[in-house]
Write a protein that holds these residues in place. Structure first.
Motif, mmCIF file in Angstrom:
data_model
loop_
_atom_site.group_PDB
_atom_site.id
_atom_site.type_symbol
_atom_site.label_atom_id
_atom_site.label_comp_id
_atom_site.label_asym_id
_atom_site.label_seq_id
_atom_site.Cartn_x
_atom_site.Cartn_y
_atom_site.Cartn_z
ATOM 1 N N ARG A 23 0.823 -1.209 0.000
ATOM 2 C CA ARG A 23 0.000 0.000 0.000
ATOM 3 C C ARG A 23 0.860 1.263 0.000
ATOM 4 O O ARG A 23 1.949 1.304 0.567
ATOM 5 C CB ARG A 23 -0.927 0.018 1.221
ATOM 6 C CG ARG A 23 -2.044 -1.016 1.160
ATOM 7 C CD ARG A 23 -2.953 -0.898 2.360
ATOM 8 N NE ARG A 23 -2.235 -1.223 3.584
ATOM 9 C CZ ARG A 23 -2.703 -0.935 4.802
ATOM 10 N NH1 ARG A 23 -3.856 -0.306 4.940
ATOM 11 N NH2 ARG A 23 -1.996 -1.261 5.866
ATOM 12 N N LYS A 24 0.344 2.311 -0.618
ATOM 13 C CA LYS A 24 1.079 3.560 -0.743
ATOM 14 C C LYS A 24 1.046 4.353 0.572
ATOM 15 O O LYS A 24 0.119 4.205 1.363
ATOM 16 C CB LYS A 24 0.476 4.416 -1.867
ATOM 17 C CG LYS A 24 0.505 3.755 -3.236
ATOM 18 C CD LYS A 24 1.917 3.510 -3.695
ATOM 19 C CE LYS A 24 1.945 2.897 -5.098
ATOM 20 N NZ LYS A 24 3.326 2.624 -5.538
ATOM 21 N N PRO A 25 2.053 5.181 0.794
ATOM 22 C CA PRO A 25 2.053 6.027 2.008
ATOM 23 C C PRO A 25 0.828 6.944 2.044
ATOM 24 O O PRO A 25 0.293 7.326 1.009
ATOM 25 C CB PRO A 25 3.337 6.837 1.863
ATOM 26 C CG PRO A 25 4.208 6.041 0.957
ATOM 27 C CD PRO A 25 3.277 5.375 -0.006
ATOM 28 N N ASP A 26 0.398 7.271 3.242
ATOM 29 C CA ASP A 26 -0.689 8.220 3.423
ATOM 30 C C ASP A 26 -0.335 9.131 4.592
ATOM 31 O O ASP A 26 0.759 9.052 5.148
ATOM 32 C CB ASP A 26 -2.031 7.505 3.634
ATOM 33 C CG ASP A 26 -1.974 6.469 4.753
ATOM 34 O OD1 ASP A 26 -1.225 6.708 5.733
ATOM 35 O OD2 ASP A 26 -2.645 5.428 4.652
ATOM 36 N N LEU A 27 -1.274 9.983 4.983
ATOM 37 C CA LEU A 27 -0.989 10.947 6.041
ATOM 38 C C LEU A 27 -0.706 10.256 7.366
ATOM 39 O O LEU A 27 0.161 10.690 8.136
ATOM 40 C CB LEU A 27 -2.178 11.903 6.200
ATOM 41 C CG LEU A 27 -1.957 13.106 7.126
ATOM 42 C CD1 LEU A 27 -0.812 13.969 6.611
ATOM 43 C CD2 LEU A 27 -3.234 13.937 7.237
ATOM 44 N N ALA A 28 -1.428 9.170 7.644
ATOM 45 C CA ALA A 28 -1.236 8.457 8.906
ATOM 46 C C ALA A 28 0.060 7.646 8.915
ATOM 47 O O ALA A 28 0.657 7.442 9.968
ATOM 48 C CB ALA A 28 -2.425 7.530 9.178
#
Length: 353
Positions: free
Chosen positions: A94-99
């Motif tokens: 999965r791609k990086p996100d804010l969390a």
């Protein structure tokens, strides 16, 4: 000189198969082939273990063999473990996100830890319990059932398991290259490359133990061999689980580059004409092919900012070419006093390894 850092590049386009953040958008797989995380061996192991587990339980039902019950549990647990590994491999992509700004690569390490716990608790624990219970139930009048079906199932299982083990071993050997198996398991950052090999290898050895327990029990007329075989299978699985727990623990806590790789980074940095000294080389594997790298560097006094930026670009590109697993690089310009001190500390740390 003002302390500043140049961030490690920009996100790659979504359609790229390379890691998310790389120096100046360059693919982290350039300059070398990265092995591991191939689902082929895992899928083969799952399919084989499901089929084997069913026939083992059928044989255990008709023969009453404690060792066959343990082997059936072993195969079913291995099937579940393979599915968990596949799940972890998928989640880690999965791609990086804010969390989670650094992504989810460590999910693979977490699910491998779960697999190790399952092998220890379900595989090893149930087998030990079954063997001990079987021995406690033995009386002077205890007789053993017909072993014919058990022998047939064990041979068929060995052939199917052998095919799965061959696939896993091929993937394992491709990943380790010229490195010895034990050293590779100790230093590998992708647990999927050795988890399936350990499971399949333990499965083959477990089948041999079950065969011997059944044969000796009937040949000598002693049912204790059957229960004893189940206990040995439990000990075998517990041993495999301990190895996985130990290696996965290190990955979850955080592992970095080997000493020779740190030296290579230092060589690359010092080869730049504007660099006076290379200080700390700090690295952290977030995933098998997702490594963060931070380097303290002293540049020549009076060097223009544009020239320093160009040197940082060249250093980043050279590091990625030498170490394709590097996905994020932070170069921190420092004064000579600071880098000299941190360089001495790095030498001390590497001398302890």
């Amino acid at each position: 000189m003002e302390n500043s850092s140049k961030p490690a590049g920009q996100p790659l386009p979504a359609e790229s198969d390379a890691p998310t953040y790389l120096p100046d958008g360059q693919a982290a797989r350039m300059g070398g082939k990265v092995h591991g995380e191939s689902p082929k061996a895992v899928i083969a192991a799952v399919l084989a273990n499901i089929a084997i587990g069913i026939v083992k339980f059928i044989a255990a039902f008709f023969s009453g063999s404690s060792a066959m019950i343990s082997e059936g549990v072993h195969s079913i647990v291995d099937s579940g473990n393979g599915l968990l590994l596949l799940f972890g491999m998928k989640r880690a992509q999965r791609k990086p996100d804010l969390a989670h700004p650094f992504g989810y690569s460590q999910e693979l390490y977490f699910w491998t830890l779960v697999v190790a716990v399952m092998i220890f608790a379900l595989g090893g624990g149930v087998s030990l319990y079954e063997g001990i219970s079987r021995i406690q139930e033995i009386t002077p009048g205890t007789t053993l059932g017909d072993p014919t079906l058990t022998y047939v199932i064990l041979v068929i299982s060995a052939l199917i398991e052998g095919a799965s083990f061959t696939v896993a071993l091929r993937e394992f050997n491709a990943a380790r290259g010229d490195m010895s198996p034990l050293r590779f398991i100790k230093e590998a950052k992708d647990p999927s490359t050795f988890t399936v090999v350990l499971e399949d290898g333990a499965a083959e050895l477990g089948l041999a133990i079950a065969f011997l327990g059944t044969y000796l029990g009937h040949a000598l007329g002693n049912p204790f061999f059957d229960g004893g075989a189940s206990i040995l299978i439990g000990v075998l699985l517990a041993g495999v689980a301990v190895v996985l727990l130990r290696e996965t623990k290190g990955l979850l806590i955080g592992e970095g580059l080997r000493v020779d790789e740190v030296r290579e980074v230092e060589r690359i940095v010092k080869s730049d004409p504007l660099v006076i000294e290379c200080g700390r080389v700090l690295s952290l594997y977030l995933g098998p092919h997702d490594m963060l790298l931070a380097v303290d560097v002293t540049f020549e006094d009076g060097a223009e900012r544009d020239h320093i930026d160009a040197s940082i670009d060249a250093i980043e590109s050279a590091i990625v070419s030498a170490l394709p697993q590097t996905t994020r690089i932070f170069v921190e310009p420092e004064n000579l006093r600071a880098t000299t001190k941190s360089a001495r500390r790095m030498d001390e740390l590497m001398g302890e390894r």
